[in-house]
Each structure stands twice: as structure tokens, then as C-alpha cells.
Design a protein around this motif. Structure first.
Motif, PDB file in Angstrom:
ATOM      1  N   TRP A   1       0.785  -1.329  -0.114  1.00  0.00           N
ATOM      2  CA  TRP A   1      -0.095  -0.038   0.096  1.00  0.00           C
ATOM      3  C   TRP A   1       0.717   1.185  -0.090  1.00  0.00           C
ATOM      4  O   TRP A   1       0.285   2.401  -0.514  1.00  0.00           O
ATOM      5  CB  TRP A   1      -0.980   0.149   1.259  1.00  0.00           C
ATOM      6  CG  TRP A   1      -0.318  -0.050   2.328  1.00  0.00           C
ATOM      7  CD1 TRP A   1      -0.298  -1.391   3.129  1.00  0.00           C
ATOM      8  CD2 TRP A   1       0.295   0.775   3.427  1.00  0.00           C
ATOM      9  NE1 TRP A   1       0.404  -1.120   4.295  1.00  0.00           N
ATOM     10  CE2 TRP A   1       0.773   0.016   4.577  1.00  0.00           C
ATOM     11  CE3 TRP A   1       0.426   2.119   3.228  1.00  0.00           C
ATOM     12  CZ2 TRP A   1       1.554   0.876   5.434  1.00  0.00           C
ATOM     13  CZ3 TRP A   1       1.150   3.044   4.264  1.00  0.00           C
ATOM     14  CH2 TRP A   1       1.448   2.150   5.537  1.00  0.00           C
ATOM     15  N   ALA A   2       2.044   1.292   0.545  1.00  0.00           N
ATOM     16  CA  ALA A   2       3.063   2.448   0.536  1.00  0.00           C
ATOM     17  C   ALA A   2       3.499   2.760  -0.623  1.00  0.00           C
ATOM     18  O   ALA A   2       3.595   3.986  -0.926  1.00  0.00           O
ATOM     19  CB  ALA A   2       3.855   2.332   1.761  1.00  0.00           C
ATOM     20  N   MET A   3       4.135   1.717  -1.575  1.00  0.00           N
ATOM     21  CA  MET A   3       4.803   2.145  -2.848  1.00  0.00           C
ATOM     22  C   MET A   3       4.264   3.309  -3.627  1.00  0.00           C
ATOM     23  O   MET A   3       4.897   3.918  -4.158  1.00  0.00           O
ATOM     24  CB  MET A   3       5.086   1.036  -3.076  1.00  0.00           C
ATOM     25  CG  MET A   3       5.946  -0.301  -2.358  1.00  0.00           C
ATOM     26  SD  MET A   3       7.260   0.568  -1.957  1.00  0.00           S
ATOM     27  CE  MET A   3       6.968   0.916  -0.113  1.00  0.00           C
ATOM     28  N   PRO A   4       3.055   3.079  -3.949  1.00  0.00           N
ATOM     29  CA  PRO A   4       2.301   4.015  -4.831  1.00  0.00           C
ATOM     30  C   PRO A   4       2.421   5.468  -4.272  1.00  0.00           C
ATOM     31  O   PRO A   4       2.380   6.514  -5.419  1.00  0.00           O
ATOM     32  CB  PRO A   4       0.998   3.507  -5.261  1.00  0.00           C
ATOM     33  CG  PRO A   4       0.912   2.278  -4.661  1.00  0.00           C
ATOM     34  CD  PRO A   4       1.923   1.956  -3.585  1.00  0.00           C
ATOM     35  N   LEU A   5       2.595   5.642  -3.145  1.00  0.00           N
ATOM     36  CA  LEU A   5       2.472   7.198  -2.555  1.00  0.00           C
ATOM     37  C   LEU A   5       3.980   7.501  -2.378  1.00  0.00           C
ATOM     38  O   LEU A   5       4.054   8.749  -1.983  1.00  0.00           O
ATOM     39  CB  LEU A   5       1.791   7.358  -1.292  1.00  0.00           C
ATOM     40  CG  LEU A   5       0.166   6.986  -1.509  1.00  0.00           C
ATOM     41  CD1 LEU A   5      -0.374   6.544  -0.228  1.00  0.00           C
ATOM     42  CD2 LEU A   5      -0.184   8.039  -2.183  1.00  0.00           C
ATOM     43  N   GLU A   6       4.961   6.882  -2.562  1.00  0.00           N
ATOM     44  CA  GLU A   6       6.313   7.296  -2.431  1.00  0.00           C
ATOM     45  C   GLU A   6       6.658   8.372  -3.489  1.00  0.00           C
ATOM     46  O   GLU A   6       6.094   8.168  -4.397  1.00  0.00           O
ATOM     47  CB  GLU A   6       7.295   6.242  -2.506  1.00  0.00           C
ATOM     48  CG  GLU A   6       7.406   5.282  -1.333  1.00  0.00           C
ATOM     49  CD  GLU A   6       8.709   4.276  -1.345  1.00  0.00           C
ATOM     50  OE1 GLU A   6       9.503   4.417  -2.431  1.00  0.00           O
ATOM     51  OE2 GLU A   6       8.944   3.349  -0.439  1.00  0.00           O
TER      52      GLU A   6
ATOM     53  N   TYR B   1       9.238   8.076  18.614  1.00  0.00           N
ATOM     54  CA  TYR B   1       8.586   7.538  17.473  1.00  0.00           C
ATOM     55  C   TYR B   1       8.475   8.346  16.380  1.00  0.00           C
ATOM     56  O   TYR B   1       8.264   9.608  16.362  1.00  0.00           O
ATOM     57  CB  TYR B   1       7.030   7.737  17.814  1.00  0.00           C
ATOM     58  CG  TYR B   1       6.535   6.957  19.103  1.00  0.00           C
ATOM     59  CD1 TYR B   1       6.281   5.279  18.973  1.00  0.00           C
ATOM     60  CD2 TYR B   1       6.698   7.224  20.350  1.00  0.00           C
ATOM     61  CE1 TYR B   1       5.832   4.753  19.944  1.00  0.00           C
ATOM     62  CE2 TYR B   1       6.409   6.596  21.435  1.00  0.00           C
ATOM     63  CZ  TYR B   1       5.804   5.141  21.333  1.00  0.00           C
ATOM     64  OH  TYR B   1       5.511   4.333  22.301  1.00  0.00           O
ATOM     65  N   ARG B   2       8.926   7.851  15.110  1.00  0.00           N
ATOM     66  CA  ARG B   2       8.826   8.292  13.815  1.00  0.00           C
ATOM     67  C   ARG B   2       7.700   7.682  13.041  1.00  0.00           C
ATOM     68  O   ARG B   2       7.844   6.673  12.468  1.00  0.00           O
ATOM     69  CB  ARG B   2      10.277   8.264  13.196  1.00  0.00           C
ATOM     70  CG  ARG B   2      11.338   8.949  13.881  1.00  0.00           C
ATOM     71  CD  ARG B   2      12.999   8.473  13.406  1.00  0.00           C
ATOM     72  NE  ARG B   2      13.949   9.204  14.201  1.00  0.00           N
ATOM     73  CZ  ARG B   2      15.066   8.824  14.009  1.00  0.00           C
ATOM     74  NH1 ARG B   2      15.470   8.289  12.835  1.00  0.00           N
ATOM     75  NH2 ARG B   2      15.888   9.474  14.806  1.00  0.00           N
ATOM     76  N   LEU B   3       6.592   8.524  13.080  1.00  0.00           N
ATOM     77  CA  LEU B   3       5.382   8.063  12.423  1.00  0.00           C
ATOM     78  C   LEU B   3       5.333   8.663  10.929  1.00  0.00           C
ATOM     79  O   LEU B   3       5.208   9.885  11.062  1.00  0.00           O
ATOM     80  CB  LEU B   3       4.148   8.423  13.367  1.00  0.00           C
ATOM     81  CG  LEU B   3       4.233   7.772  14.759  1.00  0.00           C
ATOM     82  CD1 LEU B   3       2.949   8.166  15.577  1.00  0.00           C
ATOM     83  CD2 LEU B   3       4.670   6.256  14.762  1.00  0.00           C
ATOM     84  N   TRP B   4       5.246   7.580  10.193  1.00  0.00           N
ATOM     85  CA  TRP B   4       4.805   8.243   8.632  1.00  0.00           C
ATOM     86  C   TRP B   4       3.553   7.993   8.406  1.00  0.00           C
ATOM     87  O   TRP B   4       3.107   6.871   8.430  1.00  0.00           O
ATOM     88  CB  TRP B   4       5.916   7.418   7.849  1.00  0.00           C
ATOM     89  CG  TRP B   4       7.205   7.815   7.989  1.00  0.00           C
ATOM     90  CD1 TRP B   4       7.790   8.120   9.363  1.00  0.00           C
ATOM     91  CD2 TRP B   4       8.328   7.758   6.853  1.00  0.00           C
ATOM     92  NE1 TRP B   4       9.364   8.263   8.957  1.00  0.00           N
ATOM     93  CE2 TRP B   4       9.562   8.036   7.623  1.00  0.00           C
ATOM     94  CE3 TRP B   4       8.334   7.402   5.548  1.00  0.00           C
ATOM     95  CZ2 TRP B   4      10.533   7.908   6.857  1.00  0.00           C
ATOM     96  CZ3 TRP B   4       9.561   7.276   5.071  1.00  0.00           C
ATOM     97  CH2 TRP B   4      10.744   7.777   5.626  1.00  0.00           C
ATOM     98  N   VAL B   5       2.660   8.949   8.251  1.00  0.00           N
ATOM     99  CA  VAL B   5       1.091   8.736   8.129  1.00  0.00           C
ATOM    100  C   VAL B   5       0.616   8.832   6.672  1.00  0.00           C
ATOM    101  O   VAL B   5       1.128  10.256   6.143  1.00  0.00           O
ATOM    102  CB  VAL B   5       0.423   9.962   9.018  1.00  0.00           C
ATOM    103  CG1 VAL B   5      -1.030   9.600   8.853  1.00  0.00           C
ATOM    104  CG2 VAL B   5       0.848   9.852  10.494  1.00  0.00           C
ATOM    105  N   PHE B   6       0.348   8.017   6.066  1.00  0.00           N
ATOM    106  CA  PHE B   6       0.145   8.018   4.644  1.00  0.00           C
ATOM    107  C   PHE B   6      -1.497   8.329   4.427  1.00  0.00           C
ATOM    108  O   PHE B   6      -2.454   8.005   5.385  1.00  0.00           O
ATOM    109  CB  PHE B   6       0.377   6.717   4.058  1.00  0.00           C
ATOM    110  CG  PHE B   6       1.655   6.275   3.975  1.00  0.00           C
ATOM    111  CD1 PHE B   6       2.301   6.494   2.737  1.00  0.00           C
ATOM    112  CD2 PHE B   6       2.530   5.997   5.055  1.00  0.00           C
ATOM    113  CE1 PHE B   6       3.674   6.026   2.353  1.00  0.00           C
ATOM    114  CE2 PHE B   6       3.788   5.732   4.838  1.00  0.00           C
ATOM    115  CZ  PHE B   6       4.379   5.814   3.545  1.00  0.00           C
TER     116      PHE B   6
END
Length: 180
Positions: free
Chosen positions: A20-25, A131-136
Motif C-alpha cells: 500500500w505504501a509504494m504508490p505514494l512514495e 516515535y517516527r510516524l509516517w502517516v499516509f
């Protein structure tokens, strides 16, 4: 937080949204990832995350792969007796005490990647310093969560935030104690 990289990464409990994350990179995300691994660090991994990482990262010759391969990997496992990824060490006793000992040592900072079950133990024991949170910008409606039921309520203090052109928020928080 489940299976951001690819469809077969973690299908636990019938999860079908892997990758799920790859298309938003975007370039900003890649730059943030490179910055995260730029300094000296060791890694703490649960067994399932270790399996996924050990199958992929030793064969990568890029910024992240080189940093991961250089780091000492502390792997929490009761089932793996042999760890094939270079510089991997097994932790199989009292995980909380072992992590306290590791944090008190003179070594580099320790990063934990993925490892959702291990994270629950560390959060409950107040062993997370940052915490290093990456929110997509998407909602999957299922999958593993960073803060599962049973984790004690805690406040967080935002110390840095960035946003990327594709709408990903990269937030850094530090624990701020119990909720008032």
C-alpha cells in the motif's frame, strides 16, 4: 503498519493490501528514509520482520540496504537458532531486561522497524524514546496497528513534522508520560 512494501510481505489474518505504501512514495519520502539511516545505528527486529528483511536487504546496494547491512541486528526470537544475515544477534530471554541492558550500553542508538508484536511489549514497558510516524493519506480499514489494545495511555510531544508532495506526514514524537 502491516505490509507496506509488497503484497506477500505479511498476509497475516488475511491481509490483502500489501504494498500500500509504494504508490505514494515520492522523492521527499526517499530523502527522509535516507536521512533516517544516515548515522550510526543498530536495529531491533522481531522474528517475522527479520525474516522479511533478511530475504531482501542483504542483496540491496543502496543507501538503506548498505545502512541495514552495516548495522548490528538484534533479533527477538525463540524459534530461530541460526541467523544468516551478517551481524545478527539473537535475543531470546527476558526481552524487556535485554532491551534495557542494550539501551544502557555505549553502543549507537537502536532503531526498531516494523516488528508490531515486539513494539507492543516495548511500548508497554516505556522503552521507546522516540516515535517516527509516517502517516499516509489512505485508510485501509484493517491490518496491524502501532498502538494495539492493551497499550497503556501515554501522551506524546511533537518534536518535528514534515509533509511530502504526495501528502505523507513524517512526524517525530517523544513520550510525554501518562495521559492526564
Amino acid at each position: 503498519m502491516q505490509a507496506p512494501g509488497h503484497s506477500e510481505e505479511d498476509p497475516t489474518n488475511g491481509f490483502t493490501h500489501g504494498g500500500w505504501a509504494m504508490p505514494l512514495e515520492d522523492d521527499a519520502v526517499n530523502q527522509a528514509a535516507d536521512e533516517t539511516v544516515a548515522g550510526e545505528f543498530d536495529m531491533l527486529l522481531g522474528r517475522r520482520t527479520y525474516d522479511v528483511f533478511a530475504a531482501h536487504w542483504p542483496n540491496q546496494d543502496d543507501t538503506i540496504g548498505n545502512a541495514f547491512n552495516k548495522a548490528t541486528k538484534y533479533v527477538v526470537t525463540r524459534s530461530l537458532n541460526q541467523l544468516g544475515w551478517e551481524k545478527s544477534l539473537r535475543i531470546d530471554g527476558d526481552v524487556v531486561e535485554e532491551i534495557r541492558r542494550l539501551k544502557a550500553s555505549d553502543g549507537p542508538e537502536v532503531h526498531i522497524w516494523g516488528s508490531s508484536q515486539l513494539l507492543q511489549t516495548l511500548i508497554a514497558a516505556d522503552l521507546i524514546d522516540e516515535y517516527r510516524l509516517w502517516v499516509f493519506p489512505l485508510v485501509l480499514g484493517e491490518g496491524k496497528r502501532l498502538f494495539e489494545n492493551g497499550v497503556p495511555p501515554r501522551g506524546l510531544t511533537l518534536v518535528e513534522t514534515k509533509s511530502t508532495p504526495n501528502g505523507i506526514l513524517i512526524n517525530t514524537y517523544r513520550p510525554a508520560g501518562p495521559v492526564r
